[in-house]
Design a protein around this motif. Structure first.
Motif, PDB file in Angstrom:
ATOM      1  N   LEU A   1      12.173   5.036  48.253  1.00  0.00           N
ATOM      2  CA  LEU A   1      12.564   4.947  49.651  1.00  0.00           C
ATOM      3  C   LEU A   1      13.444   6.130  50.011  1.00  0.00           C
ATOM      4  O   LEU A   1      14.276   6.563  49.217  1.00  0.00           O
ATOM      5  CB  LEU A   1      13.322   3.651  49.913  1.00  0.00           C
ATOM      6  N   THR A   2      13.288   6.634  51.207  1.00  0.00           N
ATOM      7  CA  THR A   2      14.160   7.686  51.696  1.00  0.00           C
ATOM      8  C   THR A   2      15.502   7.059  52.083  1.00  0.00           C
ATOM      9  O   THR A   2      15.639   5.829  52.146  1.00  0.00           O
ATOM     10  CB  THR A   2      13.550   8.380  52.931  1.00  0.00           C
ATOM     11  N   TYR A   3      16.455   7.903  52.380  1.00  0.00           N
ATOM     12  CA  TYR A   3      17.767   7.406  52.774  1.00  0.00           C
ATOM     13  C   TYR A   3      17.663   6.522  54.015  1.00  0.00           C
ATOM     14  O   TYR A   3      18.251   5.437  54.074  1.00  0.00           O
ATOM     15  CB  TYR A   3      18.720   8.573  53.034  1.00  0.00           C
ATOM     16  N   LYS A   4      16.899   6.957  55.016  1.00  0.00           N
ATOM     17  CA  LYS A   4      16.751   6.171  56.251  1.00  0.00           C
ATOM     18  C   LYS A   4      16.087   4.830  55.971  1.00  0.00           C
ATOM     19  O   LYS A   4      16.467   3.808  56.531  1.00  0.00           O
ATOM     20  CB  LYS A   4      15.934   6.941  57.284  1.00  0.00           C
ATOM     21  N   GLN A   5      15.097   4.826  55.085  1.00  0.00           N
ATOM     22  CA  GLN A   5      14.423   3.573  54.745  1.00  0.00           C
ATOM     23  C   GLN A   5      15.374   2.628  54.019  1.00  0.00           C
ATOM     24  O   GLN A   5      15.376   1.430  54.283  1.00  0.00           O
ATOM     25  CB  GLN A   5      13.195   3.853  53.883  1.00  0.00           C
TER      26      GLN A   5
ATOM     27  N   LYS B   1       9.685  -7.227  67.043  1.00  0.00           N
ATOM     28  CA  LYS B   1       9.099  -6.989  68.368  1.00  0.00           C
ATOM     29  C   LYS B   1       9.456  -5.595  68.865  1.00  0.00           C
ATOM     30  O   LYS B   1       8.599  -4.870  69.379  1.00  0.00           O
ATOM     31  CB  LYS B   1       9.575  -8.040  69.368  1.00  0.00           C
ATOM     32  N   LYS B   2      10.698  -5.189  68.693  1.00  0.00           N
ATOM     33  CA  LYS B   2      11.140  -3.860  69.109  1.00  0.00           C
ATOM     34  C   LYS B   2      10.361  -2.784  68.355  1.00  0.00           C
ATOM     35  O   LYS B   2       9.919  -1.790  68.925  1.00  0.00           O
ATOM     36  CB  LYS B   2      12.645  -3.708  68.875  1.00  0.00           C
ATOM     37  N   CYS B   3      10.165  -3.006  67.057  1.00  0.00           N
ATOM     38  CA  CYS B   3       9.444  -2.054  66.222  1.00  0.00           C
ATOM     39  C   CYS B   3       7.999  -1.894  66.702  1.00  0.00           C
ATOM     40  O   CYS B   3       7.506  -0.775  66.865  1.00  0.00           O
ATOM     41  CB  CYS B   3       9.485  -2.521  64.769  1.00  0.00           C
TER      42      CYS B   3
ATOM     43  N   MET C   1       7.171  -5.725  56.655  1.00  0.00           N
ATOM     44  CA  MET C   1       6.310  -5.151  57.687  1.00  0.00           C
ATOM     45  C   MET C   1       7.085  -4.203  58.596  1.00  0.00           C
ATOM     46  O   MET C   1       6.557  -3.169  59.003  1.00  0.00           O
ATOM     47  CB  MET C   1       5.643  -6.261  58.488  1.00  0.00           C
ATOM     48  N   ILE C   2       8.331  -4.541  58.897  1.00  0.00           N
ATOM     49  CA  ILE C   2       9.160  -3.641  59.710  1.00  0.00           C
ATOM     50  C   ILE C   2       9.338  -2.321  58.977  1.00  0.00           C
ATOM     51  O   ILE C   2       9.185  -1.244  59.568  1.00  0.00           O
ATOM     52  CB  ILE C   2      10.529  -4.277  60.037  1.00  0.00           C
ATOM     53  N   ILE C   3       9.641  -2.396  57.674  1.00  0.00           N
ATOM     54  CA  ILE C   3       9.820  -1.173  56.872  1.00  0.00           C
ATOM     55  C   ILE C   3       8.521  -0.365  56.869  1.00  0.00           C
ATOM     56  O   ILE C   3       8.537   0.855  57.052  1.00  0.00           O
ATOM     57  CB  ILE C   3      10.242  -1.517  55.424  1.00  0.00           C
ATOM     58  N   LYS C   4       7.408  -1.042  56.663  1.00  0.00           N
ATOM     59  CA  LYS C   4       6.113  -0.337  56.618  1.00  0.00           C
ATOM     60  C   LYS C   4       5.780   0.302  57.963  1.00  0.00           C
ATOM     61  O   LYS C   4       5.380   1.471  58.026  1.00  0.00           O
ATOM     62  CB  LYS C   4       4.991  -1.285  56.203  1.00  0.00           C
ATOM     63  N   LEU C   5       5.943  -0.445  59.047  1.00  0.00           N
ATOM     64  CA  LEU C   5       5.661   0.110  60.373  1.00  0.00           C
ATOM     65  C   LEU C   5       6.597   1.271  60.688  1.00  0.00           C
ATOM     66  O   LEU C   5       6.166   2.297  61.226  1.00  0.00           O
ATOM     67  CB  LEU C   5       5.780  -0.975  61.446  1.00  0.00           C
ATOM     68  N   ALA C   6       7.867   1.104  60.346  1.00  0.00           N
ATOM     69  CA  ALA C   6       8.842   2.169  60.595  1.00  0.00           C
ATOM     70  C   ALA C   6       8.485   3.423  59.813  1.00  0.00           C
ATOM     71  O   ALA C   6       8.604   4.544  60.327  1.00  0.00           O
ATOM     72  CB  ALA C   6      10.244   1.688  60.236  1.00  0.00           C
TER      73      ALA C   6
ATOM     74  N   GLU D   1      12.140   4.951  61.782  1.00  0.00           N
ATOM     75  CA  GLU D   1      13.390   4.556  61.128  1.00  0.00           C
ATOM     76  C   GLU D   1      14.607   4.923  61.968  1.00  0.00           C
ATOM     77  O   GLU D   1      15.466   4.083  62.245  1.00  0.00           O
ATOM     78  CB  GLU D   1      13.539   5.215  59.746  1.00  0.00           C
ATOM     79  N   LYS D   2      14.663   6.184  62.384  1.00  0.00           N
ATOM     80  CA  LYS D   2      15.812   6.663  63.142  1.00  0.00           C
ATOM     81  C   LYS D   2      15.956   5.907  64.463  1.00  0.00           C
ATOM     82  O   LYS D   2      17.056   5.513  64.847  1.00  0.00           O
ATOM     83  CB  LYS D   2      15.652   8.159  63.398  1.00  0.00           C
ATOM     84  N   SER D   3      14.842   5.677  65.133  1.00  0.00           N
ATOM     85  CA  SER D   3      14.879   4.962  66.409  1.00  0.00           C
ATOM     86  C   SER D   3      15.334   3.522  66.234  1.00  0.00           C
ATOM     87  O   SER D   3      16.104   3.004  67.040  1.00  0.00           O
ATOM     88  CB  SER D   3      13.491   4.979  67.057  1.00  0.00           C
ATOM     89  N   LEU D   4      14.867   2.872  65.175  1.00  0.00           N
ATOM     90  CA  LEU D   4      15.277   1.483  64.931  1.00  0.00           C
ATOM     91  C   LEU D   4      16.752   1.393  64.568  1.00  0.00           C
ATOM     92  O   LEU D   4      17.441   0.457  64.985  1.00  0.00           O
ATOM     93  CB  LEU D   4      14.439   0.864  63.814  1.00  0.00           C
TER      94      LEU D   4
END
Length: 132
Positions: A3-7, A25-27, A110-115, A121-124
């Protein structure tokens, strides 16, 4: 899984959060529409609409009275982009519904995968203060 730092930061934030359905939902809402078009954009309906737009563009360039044709072109373009948007929104709702049917741990995955897939990632992470 590396995983990256953001993840990693996103994962920590999600583990400590009670608003997973809202974040999910936001993602899904943040995913650009173009990712939902897929092969549907090559369907006969969208091909015909693009052909109509191209024909009207040619007529605008060759016409002495382009104002009326520009109005027609504007209508056809609006219809085309509205149709694309409607299709993307339908697919977005189906994706969200499918994600919401999963348990909370799977929703976090799923949020991690979609991000990751859509570089969100940054936007979330900007919503950390909103979803405490």
């Amino acid at each position: 899984m590396d995983l990256t730092y953001k993840q990693e930061e996103l994962m920590r934030w999600l583990e400590d959060n009670d608003s997973i359905p809202d974040i999910l939902k936001k993602c899904v809402d943040m995913i650009p529409e173009r990712y939902f078009y897929g092969s549907d954009i090559d369907s006969d309906l969208f091909k015909r609409k693009r052909e109509d737009m191209n024909e009207l563009l040619v007529r605008v360039r060759n016409s002495d009275c382009p104002r009326l044709i520009k109005d027609d072109l504007s209508f056809v373009q609006r219809d085309y982009f509205d149709s694309l948007s409607d299709m993307a929104n339908t697919k977005r709702k189906l994706l969200l519904f499918g994600c919401q049917m999963q348990d909370e741990d799977r929703q976090v995955e799923m949020i991690i995968k979609l991000a990751t897939d859509y570089h969100l990632e940054k936007s979330l992470l900007r919503y950390k203060e909103v979803y405490r």
